[in-house]
Scaffold this motif. Structure first.
Motif, short mmCIF file in Angstrom:
data_model
loop_
_atom_site.label_atom_id
_atom_site.label_comp_id
_atom_site.label_asym_id
_atom_site.label_seq_id
_atom_site.Cartn_x
_atom_site.Cartn_y
_atom_site.Cartn_z
N LEU A 448 0.67 -1.21 0.04
CA LEU A 448 -0.16 -0.17 -0.05
C LEU A 448 0.90 1.24 -0.13
N PRO A 449 1.78 1.34 0.78
CA PRO A 449 2.94 2.78 0.57
C PRO A 449 3.31 2.65 -0.99
N PHE A 450 3.50 1.67 -1.42
CA PHE A 450 4.14 1.77 -2.67
C PHE A 450 3.00 2.21 -3.86
N TRP A 451 1.95 1.67 -3.75
CA TRP A 451 0.82 2.28 -4.55
C TRP A 451 0.27 3.63 -4.30
N ALA A 452 0.50 3.91 -2.79
CA ALA A 452 -0.01 5.34 -2.58
C ALA A 452 1.44 6.36 -3.22
N ALA A 453 2.51 5.73 -3.35
CA ALA A 453 3.62 6.58 -3.81
C ALA A 453 3.32 6.74 -5.38
N VAL A 454 2.56 5.67 -6.08
CA VAL A 454 2.49 5.72 -7.47
C VAL A 454 1.21 6.82 -7.70
N GLY A 455 0.40 6.91 -6.76
CA GLY A 455 -0.67 7.73 -6.99
C GLY A 455 -0.25 9.13 -6.74
N VAL A 456 0.71 9.44 -5.73
CA VAL A 456 1.19 10.77 -5.59
C VAL A 456 1.89 11.39 -7.11
N ILE A 457 2.78 10.33 -7.61
CA ILE A 457 3.61 10.34 -8.84
C ILE A 457 2.56 10.75 -9.98
N TRP A 458 1.41 10.06 -9.96
CA TRP A 458 0.40 10.36 -11.01
C TRP A 458 -0.53 11.36 -10.90
N SER A 459 -0.38 12.13 -9.78
CA SER A 459 -1.12 13.32 -9.33
C SER A 459 -1.24 14.16 -10.62
N PRO A 460 -2.52 14.53 -11.02
CA PRO A 460 -2.39 15.71 -12.35
C PRO A 460 -1.89 16.91 -12.20
N ARG A 461 -1.34 17.33 -13.40
CA ARG A 461 -0.67 18.81 -13.23
C ARG A 461 -1.57 19.65 -13.85
N PRO A 462 -1.57 20.93 -13.67
CA PRO A 462 -2.51 21.98 -14.43
C PRO A 462 -2.63 21.81 -15.70
N GLN A 463 -1.44 21.60 -16.26
CA GLN A 463 -1.63 21.79 -17.63
C GLN A 463 -1.98 20.36 -18.31
#
Length: 575
Positions: A448-463
């Motif tokens: 779960l920490p691994f997948w939470a980190a994946v979620g952080v990395i794939w958080s959308p950018r404004p553009q």
């Protein structure tokens, strides 16, 4: 429309993850804490208990919470590339199963995939609303596990030891405990460098307060003391893979920082409100913490805590070679033969059932802890088990997910100045190394920490475009369905494990397999009627109870035990 309402609407358009109501900031911490620290004594299989309990106590309520006040994050995650690839891996594995799912493997795997989506959504949301959520969650759960490791090193019996002289924390296994602590150490040391108040020139919402843990003694001392505890506890587990994963993850983050220093992005601007500590001060702190951690481990566990191995082999089989390495290589080779025999996959949970047909006899003869016979449940490499169970296609999906996430993590570490992406990238790399050496993604505490980190990395950018996001209504329905599925799959597994625990406690009280213990065994077998592990245990204790009942001439108990043993044998014959 009021001016305040107009400003809120404008903010929502520019900053896509602003929901009217926000999930509690401790949601991700609660999920990681249950996954890593929830444990009971006298459990038959902590690896089964943890994901089931986490799904019921965290997965279900968090899905409901997100459906009410977190649908934007879920709407961004599920149709994203990693979200779709994760779903495809499960779908391919289900097709490879051909309708013959083994509950002990398939249900646990599906539970982990479901919880992975929950963790990723919370991670994605934390990247916008609670930048330190991942770091905080790992430090809290890591601190609790580290404290348990220290108590075990001091010979305090917590009833959780998996072998002689093992320090297992709250994971039931020293390798799992070391992996979780490695993630916590990685997150803590990465965050120790702090983050400048920088952001993209075209994104005012990326401007954040600077956070430098080493800026003052008040903030530095508690964190440094916790990191010394974490490093020392990680060493006490004697998990060499955890040490390697920590070094690789920190090295990758350092390389990204070096590259960013040599090639600074033109779109970045710096706010000088807070002056970062000198680089030499940061390096000196990292070195001092590492040395103190080694000293603490040496003081508690002696030289073996730093340089010792969990398994030693002096027999002629290995001729002085390292036992763990040779076992890994032999299992990986046999897994390769297994994949070649069925490129389409053996189905979810199929590795353990079919691996015995490909296992190397020499490796099978190697003794485990205390000379016990061994059984291979996992090849200690996540890509191999993915290829074995979901086929080559499922493995390609998994490999694509990893490569794309690694590329995005590097780009965000270089382009963005916030510490959030650095911590997430470090945890991702640490988990990736662990996944190549053990079952890190099949253990809920590290998955779960691994997948939470994946979620952080794939958080959308404004553009980035929002055109591919799911609608709010469909997202809410999907979250409710996910929560309900987690509950339906988890409850039988949890009921079975708690029933077995009650049976053990009843036998401990009476020193006999009495009618009450038999009732608990019957319930455990009924809850998971196709679980070979439960069936084997029920059969073993049932035969002991049958001999005791024959001596007491208890006809009624004998009949119940005969029926129980017969049902257990039928389950074992099927699996």
């Amino acid at each position: 429309m009021s001016a305040a309402g107009g400003n809120a609407e404008a903010e929502r358009e520019q900053h896509p993850l602003v929901d009217p109501g926000r999930p509690h900031r401790w949601a991700l911490t609660w999920l990681l804490f249950l996954a890593g620290a929830l444990i009971l004594d006298d459990l038959f299989d902590a690896g089964v208990f943890k994901p089931a309990a986490t799904a019921l106590l965290a997965g279900l309520p968090l899905c409901v919470l997100l459906a009410v006040a977190g649908r934007d994050a879920a709407a961004a995650w599920f149709p994203s590339l990693p979200g779709r690839l994760l779903l495809l891996m499960v779908g391919v594995g289900a097709l490879a199963s051909r309708g013959q799912l083994v509950p002990s493997g398939a249900i646990d795997t599906v539970l982990l995939f479901g919880l992975a989506h929950v963790a990723a959504v919370l991670g994605l949301r934390a990247a916008e609303h609670d930048a330190r959520a991942l770091e905080r969650g790992l430090l809290i759960v890591g601190g609790v596990v580290a404290a348990a490791c220290v108590l075990q090193a001091l010979d305090v019996d917590l009833g959780l030891s998996g072998g002689p002289d093992e320090v297992v924390g709250l994971s039931g296994n020293s390798t799992r405990a070391g992996a979780l602590l490695a993630m916590a150490v990685t997150a803590g040391l990465t965050a120790l460098t702090g983050g400048r108040a920088e952001g993209r020139a075209d994104d005012p919402h990326s401007q954040r307060r600077a956070h430098y843990p080493l800026a003052s003694w008040r903030s530095a001392l508690p964190r440094c003391a916790l990191l010394v505890l974490l490093i020392g506890a990680c060493l006490l587990t004697r998990a060499r893979g955890a040490r390697l994963a920590t070094l690789v993850a920190l090295g990758v983050v350092a390389a990204a920082a070096w590259w960013r220093g040599r090639h600074p992005p033109q779109t970045l601007r710096t706010q000088q409100a807070v002056t970062p500590p000198a680089r030499g001060r940061v390096l000196a702190a990292l070195l001092a913490l590492t040395l103190l951690g080694f000293a603490a481990a040496h003081a508690l566990g002696g030289r073996d805590a730093v340089l010792g191995r969990k398994l030693e082999q002096s027999g002629p089989i290995l001729e002085g070679q390292d036992l763990t390495t040779n076992v890994r290589l032999a299992v990986w080779s046999a897994t390769g033969d297994m994949i070649a025999a069925a490129p389409g996959g053996w189905g979810l949970g199929g590795f353990r059932k079919h691996f015995r047909d490909f296992r190397d006899p020499v490796e099978a003869a190697m003794p485990g802890l205390a000379g016990a016979a061994t059984e291979v449940h996992h090849p200690h490499n996540e890509l191999l088990v993915l290829a074995a169970e979901t086929g080559v296609l499922g493995a390609l999906f998994g490999l694509l997910l990893v490569l794309l996430t690694a590329r995005r993590a590097w780009v965000r570490c270089v382009d963005e100045a916030g510490v959030t992406q650095r911590v997430a990238s470090a945890v991702f790399v640490c988990g990736l190394v662990l996944a190549t050496l053990q079952n890190a993604l099949h253990d809920v505490g590290t998955a779960l920490p691994f997948w939470a980190a994946v979620g952080v990395i794939w958080s959308p950018r404004p553009q980035e475009s929002r055109a591919w996001w799911l609608g709010k209504r469909s997202t809410g329905v999907l979250l409710v369905v996910l929560g309900a599925a987690l509950a339906l799959l988890a409850w039988p597994r949890l009921d079975s494990q708690l029933s077995l625990r009650s049976a053990f406690l009843a036998i401990e009280r009476t020193q006999a397999v009495d009618a009450q213990a038999v009732s608990f065994f019957e319930r455990a077998l009924q809850a998971t009627p196709r679980d070979p592990d439960v069936a084997a245990l029920v059969k073993e204790f049932g035969e002991v109870g049958l001999r005791q009942a024959a001596q007491l001439r208890d006809v009624s108990l004998q009949a119940r035990l005969v029926n129980l043993i017969t049902a257990a044998k039928a389950t074992l014959a099927e699996n």
